[in-house]
Design a protein around this motif. Structure first.
Motif, PDB file in Angstrom:
ATOM      1  N   PRO A 183       2.135  -2.166   8.945  1.00 50.00           N
ATOM      2  CA  PRO A 183       2.565  -0.886   8.641  1.00 50.00           C
ATOM      3  C   PRO A 183       3.946  -1.146   7.929  1.00 50.00           C
ATOM      4  CG  PRO A 183       1.673  -1.116  10.567  1.00 50.00           C
ATOM      5  CD  PRO A 183       1.526  -2.263  10.502  1.00 50.00           C
ATOM      6  N   GLY A 184       4.599  -1.940   8.123  1.00 48.76           N
ATOM      7  CA  GLY A 184       6.165  -2.100   7.468  1.00 48.76           C
ATOM      8  C   GLY A 184       6.095  -2.485   6.098  1.00 48.76           C
ATOM      9  N   GLN A 185       4.708  -2.831   5.447  1.00 50.51           N
ATOM     10  CA  GLN A 185       4.736  -3.110   4.312  1.00 50.51           C
ATOM     11  C   GLN A 185       3.703  -1.747   3.522  1.00 50.51           C
ATOM     12  OE1 GLN A 185       1.951  -6.478   5.230  1.00 50.51           O
ATOM     13  NE2 GLN A 185       3.274  -7.701   3.606  1.00 50.51           N
ATOM     14  N   VAL A 186       4.164  -0.801   4.102  1.00 50.09           N
ATOM     15  CA  VAL A 186       3.193   0.503   3.511  1.00 50.09           C
ATOM     16  C   VAL A 186       4.475   1.380   3.327  1.00 50.09           C
ATOM     17  CG1 VAL A 186       1.641   2.423   4.064  1.00 50.09           C
ATOM     18  CG2 VAL A 186       1.295   0.228   4.794  1.00 50.09           C
ATOM     19  N   ALA A 187       4.409   2.457   2.048  1.00 47.57           N
ATOM     20  CA  ALA A 187       5.033   3.438   2.060  1.00 47.57           C
ATOM     21  C   ALA A 187       4.281   4.639   2.235  1.00 47.57           C
ATOM     22  CB  ALA A 187       5.508   3.459   0.645  1.00 47.57           C
ATOM     23  N   GLY A 188       4.534   5.766   2.439  1.00 49.23           N
ATOM     24  CA  GLY A 188       3.831   6.890   2.772  1.00 49.23           C
ATOM     25  C   GLY A 188       4.620   8.234   2.183  1.00 49.23           C
ATOM     26  N   LEU A 189       3.875   9.101   1.337  1.00 46.68           N
ATOM     27  CA  LEU A 189       4.424  10.493   0.961  1.00 46.68           C
ATOM     28  C   LEU A 189       3.602  11.580   1.585  1.00 46.68           C
ATOM     29  CD1 LEU A 189       4.943   7.960  -1.292  1.00 46.68           C
ATOM     30  CD2 LEU A 189       4.499  10.005  -2.940  1.00 46.68           C
ATOM     31  N   GLY A 190       4.681  12.330   2.154  1.00 48.81           N
ATOM     32  CA  GLY A 190       4.067  13.799   2.792  1.00 48.81           C
ATOM     33  C   GLY A 190       5.035  14.833   2.795  1.00 48.81           C
TER      34      GLY A 190
ATOM     35  N   GLU B 241      -2.530  -0.711  -2.690  1.00 49.71           N
ATOM     36  CA  GLU B 241      -3.638  -0.050  -2.359  1.00 49.71           C
ATOM     37  C   GLU B 241      -2.985   1.238  -2.037  1.00 49.71           C
ATOM     38  OE1 GLU B 241      -7.538   0.210  -1.321  1.00 49.71           O
ATOM     39  OE2 GLU B 241      -6.524  -1.634  -2.083  1.00 49.71           O
ATOM     40  N   PRO B 242      -3.493   2.267  -3.133  1.00 50.00           N
ATOM     41  CA  PRO B 242      -3.711   3.820  -2.731  1.00 50.00           C
ATOM     42  C   PRO B 242      -4.484   3.864  -1.529  1.00 50.00           C
ATOM     43  CG  PRO B 242      -4.737   3.428  -4.658  1.00 50.00           C
ATOM     44  CD  PRO B 242      -4.544   2.175  -4.300  1.00 50.00           C
ATOM     45  N   ILE B 243      -4.041   4.889  -0.594  1.00 46.83           N
ATOM     46  CA  ILE B 243      -4.707   5.409   0.553  1.00 46.83           C
ATOM     47  C   ILE B 243      -4.514   6.987   0.473  1.00 46.83           C
ATOM     48  CG2 ILE B 243      -5.338   5.378   3.044  1.00 46.83           C
ATOM     49  CD1 ILE B 243      -3.960   2.495   2.769  1.00 46.83           C
ATOM     50  N   ILE B 244      -5.691   7.828   0.600  1.00 45.44           N
ATOM     51  CA  ILE B 244      -5.648   9.245   0.758  1.00 45.44           C
ATOM     52  C   ILE B 244      -5.467   9.536   2.141  1.00 45.44           C
ATOM     53  CG2 ILE B 244      -6.644  11.317   0.029  1.00 45.44           C
ATOM     54  CD1 ILE B 244      -5.832   9.728  -2.457  1.00 45.44           C
ATOM     55  N   VAL B 245      -4.549  10.471   2.508  1.00 42.13           N
ATOM     56  CA  VAL B 245      -4.441  10.567   4.053  1.00 42.13           C
ATOM     57  C   VAL B 245      -4.390  12.185   3.807  1.00 42.13           C
ATOM     58  CG1 VAL B 245      -3.018  10.708   6.039  1.00 42.13           C
ATOM     59  CG2 VAL B 245      -3.219   8.697   4.421  1.00 42.13           C
ATOM     60  N   THR B 246      -5.554  12.989   4.059  1.00 38.79           N
ATOM     61  CA  THR B 246      -5.313  14.565   3.977  1.00 38.79           C
ATOM     62  C   THR B 246      -6.245  15.339   4.944  1.00 38.79           C
ATOM     63  OG1 THR B 246      -6.028  15.979   2.457  1.00 38.79           O
ATOM     64  CG2 THR B 246      -7.546  14.284   2.703  1.00 38.79           C
ATOM     65  N   GLY B 247      -5.950  16.345   4.913  1.00 40.31           N
ATOM     66  CA  GLY B 247      -6.424  17.423   5.961  1.00 40.31           C
ATOM     67  C   GLY B 247      -7.737  17.884   5.342  1.00 40.31           C
ATOM     68  N   ARG B 248      -8.135  17.584   4.152  1.00 39.86           N
ATOM     69  CA  ARG B 248      -9.262  18.187   3.404  1.00 39.86           C
ATOM     70  C   ARG B 248     -10.445  17.177   4.104  1.00 39.86           C
ATOM     71  NH1 ARG B 248      -7.915  19.177  -3.042  1.00 39.86           N
ATOM     72  NH2 ARG B 248      -6.081  20.118  -2.823  1.00 39.86           N
ATOM     73  N   ILE B 249     -11.770  17.782   3.867  1.00 39.71           N
ATOM     74  CA  ILE B 249     -12.873  17.195   4.181  1.00 39.71           C
ATOM     75  C   ILE B 249     -13.117  15.907   3.498  1.00 39.71           C
ATOM     76  CG2 ILE B 249     -13.920  19.523   4.936  1.00 39.71           C
ATOM     77  CD1 ILE B 249     -15.844  19.318   2.572  1.00 39.71           C
ATOM     78  N   VAL B 250     -13.978  15.001   3.840  1.00 37.46           N
ATOM     79  CA  VAL B 250     -14.024  13.628   3.452  1.00 37.46           C
ATOM     80  C   VAL B 250     -14.613  13.685   1.931  1.00 37.46           C
ATOM     81  CG1 VAL B 250     -16.551  13.322   4.332  1.00 37.46           C
ATOM     82  CG2 VAL B 250     -14.986  11.354   3.782  1.00 37.46           C
TER      83      VAL B 250
ATOM     84  N   ALA C 193       0.830  -1.010  -0.116  1.00 37.32           N
ATOM     85  CA  ALA C 193      -0.106  -0.139   0.078  1.00 37.32           C
ATOM     86  C   ALA C 193       0.812   1.160  -0.033  1.00 37.32           C
ATOM     87  CB  ALA C 193      -1.121   0.056   1.111  1.00 37.32           C
ATOM     88  N   ILE C 194       0.298   2.339  -0.441  1.00 32.65           N
ATOM     89  CA  ILE C 194       1.136   3.708  -0.564  1.00 32.65           C
ATOM     90  C   ILE C 194       0.074   4.650  -0.100  1.00 32.65           C
ATOM     91  CG2 ILE C 194       2.255   5.316  -1.829  1.00 32.65           C
ATOM     92  CD1 ILE C 194       3.383   3.319  -3.847  1.00 32.65           C
ATOM     93  N   ALA C 195       0.208   5.187   1.045  1.00 25.79           N
ATOM     94  CA  ALA C 195      -0.632   6.327   1.558  1.00 25.79           C
ATOM     95  C   ALA C 195       0.001   7.784   1.045  1.00 25.79           C
ATOM     96  CB  ALA C 195      -0.730   6.319   3.107  1.00 25.79           C
ATOM     97  N   PHE C 196      -1.024   8.501   0.747  1.00 25.63           N
ATOM     98  CA  PHE C 196      -0.636   9.692   0.175  1.00 25.63           C
ATOM     99  C   PHE C 196      -1.163  10.928   0.792  1.00 25.63           C
ATOM    100  CE2 PHE C 196      -0.474   6.838  -3.153  1.00 25.63           C
ATOM    101  CZ  PHE C 196       0.566   7.172  -3.997  1.00 25.63           C
ATOM    102  N   ASP C 197      -0.480  11.860   1.394  1.00 25.23           N
ATOM    103  CA  ASP C 197      -1.028  13.316   1.553  1.00 25.23           C
ATOM    104  C   ASP C 197      -1.421  13.747   0.412  1.00 25.23           C
ATOM    105  OD1 ASP C 197      -1.219  15.737   3.332  1.00 25.23           O
ATOM    106  OD2 ASP C 197       0.516  16.267   2.424  1.00 25.23           O
ATOM    107  N   VAL C 198      -2.224  15.082   0.625  1.00 24.23           N
ATOM    108  CA  VAL C 198      -2.855  15.587  -0.726  1.00 24.23           C
ATOM    109  C   VAL C 198      -1.921  16.922  -0.896  1.00 24.23           C
ATOM    110  CG1 VAL C 198      -4.771  16.473  -1.778  1.00 24.23           C
ATOM    111  CG2 VAL C 198      -4.888  14.279  -0.810  1.00 24.23           C
ATOM    112  N   ASP C 199      -2.505  18.030  -0.063  1.00 25.77           N
ATOM    113  CA  ASP C 199      -1.759  19.336  -0.166  1.00 25.77           C
ATOM    114  C   ASP C 199      -0.514  19.376   0.055  1.00 25.77           C
ATOM    115  OD1 ASP C 199      -4.142  21.126  -1.057  1.00 25.77           O
ATOM    116  OD2 ASP C 199      -4.847  20.214   0.781  1.00 25.77           O
TER     117      ASP C 199
END
Length: 282
Positions: A215-222, A49-58, A16-22
């Motif tokens: 969690p160890g199988q996840v990359a995260g961009l922020g 799996e792409p996962i969106i992780v943001t401060g924006r509303i849902v 999985a890769i989790a992505f911040d947005v702004d």
């Protein structure tokens, strides 16, 4: 910033890769480009799996998945809400104590910066807001409501923010952290805070448990300070070139600038190198 010719094998094997947005998925125009939307869709085709992780509303968070033509998981309002777009009920919700919201609003009014208040379904700003146009541009289909300062909501709030010129927030930085110690500087012109019992990591952990991914199988961009708690818990924390220093300090890899589609370039390179490895094994 060019990516290295070889990426480590454990990075190629993330599930999985989790992505911040702004500052991460979104470009300098605050929009997610067609190239980046294609990259998200290609991840799904590659069983990552792409996962969106943001401060924006849902709604703004799930709109990104819809723009890529995929369903899946989105974490919004800085971790206060987590949803699976295939299910009617949220996986996770939390709201702020009204006293904490009031403290942010009072601080903003006293120091001449803007208070921004988010609920799960709308963003609320005070009359005369400079941030209004920014919020509308960044969240095309979201509700941005303008009210007198005294009418900013205190209940049902998923996130409260201080918005101001970078130079003014630089001047106030130490004072903000002393008066409102849970606030983090997510962007040069923004401090933000969410519910005391919720952050992006709490919500991301709930999503990963649902997916059965460690969690160890996840990359995260922020890029922002508010990304540090969750990036520090995934196997591959990755910083954008424009990231604030606390993010770069913990990152295992630094990639391109968000204004240059750095996240899309990373995904493209990752998938290309996975394909090369698969070909070499045949």
């Amino acid at each position: 910033m060019p990516l290295p010719d070889e990426l480590p094998a454990d990075l190629l094997d993330v599930r999985a890769i989790a992505f911040d947005v702004d500052g991460t998925l979104a470009g300098s125009d605050h929009l997610v480009s067609p190239r980046t939307l294609r990259a998200l869709a290609e991840l799904r085709l590659a069983a990552i799996e792409p996962i969106i992780v943001t401060g924006r509303i849902v709604d703004a968070a799930t709109d990104i998945l819809a723009g890529a033509g995929i369903d899946g998981f989105a974490i919004a309002s800085g971790g206060a809400v987590a949803v699976d777009t295939r299910a009617a009920e949220p996986l996770h919700t939390a709201t702020m104590d009204s006293a904490d919201v009031g403290a942010v609003v009072d601080f903003a009014v006293d120091r001449g910066v803007e208070p921004l208040v988010f609920t799960a379904t709308e963003m609320v700003v005070a009359e005369g807001s400079v941030a209004y146009q920014y919020l509308v541009a960044a969240n095309l289909d979201a509700v941005v409501r303008v009210v007198p300062p005294a009418d900013l909501p205190g209940d049902g709030v998923t996130k409260a923010m201080l918005f101001g010129a970078t130079e003014r927030l630089d001047e106030l930085d130490a004072e903000v952290r002393a008066a409102l110690p849970r606030m983090v500087r997510s962007m040069d012109n923004v401090f933000e805070v969410g519910p005391a019992d919720a952050d992006k990591w709490v919500a991301l952990r709930a999503v990963l448990e649902r997916l059965g991914i460690a969690p160890g199988q996840v990359a995260g961009l922020g890029d922002g300070e508010n990304d540090v708690p969750w990036l520090s818990r995934v196997g591959w924390p990755i910083a954008m070139a424009n990231a604030r220093e606390p993010v770069k300090a913990l990152a295992r890899l630094e990639i391109g600038h968000h204004g240059d589609d750095g996240a899309a370039a990373f995904v493209e390179a990752l998938l290309d190198r996975r394909a090369d490895r698969a070909s070499a094994r045949r």
